[in-house]
Design an enzyme around this catalytic site. Structure first.
Site, mmCIF file in Angstrom:
data_model
loop_
_atom_site.group_PDB
_atom_site.id
_atom_site.type_symbol
_atom_site.label_atom_id
_atom_site.label_comp_id
_atom_site.label_asym_id
_atom_site.label_seq_id
_atom_site.Cartn_x
_atom_site.Cartn_y
_atom_site.Cartn_z
ATOM 1 N N GLN A 36 -22.743 47.131 55.681
ATOM 2 C CA GLN A 36 -23.806 46.610 54.825
ATOM 3 C C GLN A 36 -24.925 47.636 54.597
ATOM 4 O OE1 GLN A 36 -24.765 43.085 57.086
ATOM 5 N NE2 GLN A 36 -23.470 41.825 55.789
ATOM 6 N N THR A 60 -29.042 44.604 59.525
ATOM 7 C CA THR A 60 -27.823 44.107 58.880
ATOM 8 C C THR A 60 -26.821 43.830 59.992
ATOM 9 O OG1 THR A 60 -26.951 46.324 58.532
ATOM 10 C CG2 THR A 60 -28.143 45.323 56.698
ATOM 11 N N SER A 61 -25.852 42.998 59.686
ATOM 12 C CA SER A 61 -24.885 42.586 60.697
ATOM 13 C C SER A 61 -23.836 43.638 60.993
ATOM 14 C CB SER A 61 -24.192 41.300 60.251
ATOM 15 O OG SER A 61 -25.138 40.275 60.115
ATOM 16 N N THR A 62 -23.451 44.400 59.975
ATOM 17 C CA THR A 62 -22.371 45.356 60.184
ATOM 18 C C THR A 62 -22.732 46.701 59.585
ATOM 19 O OG1 THR A 62 -21.264 44.864 58.108
ATOM 20 C CG2 THR A 62 -20.649 43.514 60.003
ATOM 21 N N VAL A 90 -26.724 45.276 63.856
ATOM 22 C CA VAL A 90 -26.062 44.457 64.864
ATOM 23 C C VAL A 90 -25.979 43.027 64.355
ATOM 24 C CG1 VAL A 90 -26.796 45.831 66.870
ATOM 25 C CG2 VAL A 90 -28.213 43.945 66.092
#
Length: 186
Positions: free
Chosen positions: A16, A11-13, A40
């Protein structure tokens, strides 16, 4: 040695967590025995868990992701990952797309995605060249002045102050050849 089913979730953050949990659930449902996960951004070139997962993979293994955007940040990135896995003899599966590179159809789909990415890049570069040519014609585009060239006056000043070439290179963060070029232009 029997093959391993490897999963990769991203996941990006950190916010999430539900998205990560859903990916982990889907990877477990797909039979993944070893799962690598990280939080990341896809634009971050440093994805250590993806690199570890690809390094861990051995011939005959299956590498599974839930969605294409969880694996690659761009089509060229996907092609690089696919090629790395393919060279190692590892099958890639993308659950939401139903792509499985162990099948002829899956290989075809991956090759199509790679071809589309290459085509997309070529079109973008062609548009960029046309735009630059038009801007030059209209006198709006002069190009970027080379970084070292913009620092030529500073190079000469620092040399006149008695600084060594090595000090100038470090202080201005330019190459030795750029320093010599600036001094020759004097």
């Amino acid at each position: 040695m029997p093959s391993t089913i490897i999963g990769y979730a991203r996941t990006s953050t950190l916010d999430q967590t539900y998205g990560l949990a859903a990916q982990l659930r889907d990877l477990e449902d797909a039979g993944c025995e070893k799962v690598f996960q990280e939080q990341v951004s896809s634009v971050d070139k440093n994805r250590p868990e993806l690199e570890r997962a690809m390094e861990y993979a051995r011939e005959g293994d299956v590498f599974i992701v839930t969605k294409l955007d969880r694996l690659a940040r761009s089509m060229p990135d996907l092609v690089r990952i696919r090629d790395t896995l393919q060279t190692k003899g590892v099958t890639l599966k993308i659950l939401t797309l139903g792509i499985d590179t162990s099948t002829p159809t899956g290989k075809l789909m991956m090759n199509l995605l790679g071809s589309i990415a290459e085509f997309e890049r070529d079109i973008m570069l062609e548009r960029q060249r046309e735009g630059i040519a038009k801007a030059r014609e209209e006198g709006k585009y002069k190009g970027r002045a080379p970084t070292a060239q913009r620092k030529a006056d500073e190079v000469r000043r620092m040399k006149a102050e008695g600084k060594t070439i090595d000090q100038i290179v470090v202080d201005l963060e330019i190459s030795r050849s750029s320093v010599f070029r600036a001094l020759r232009a004097e």
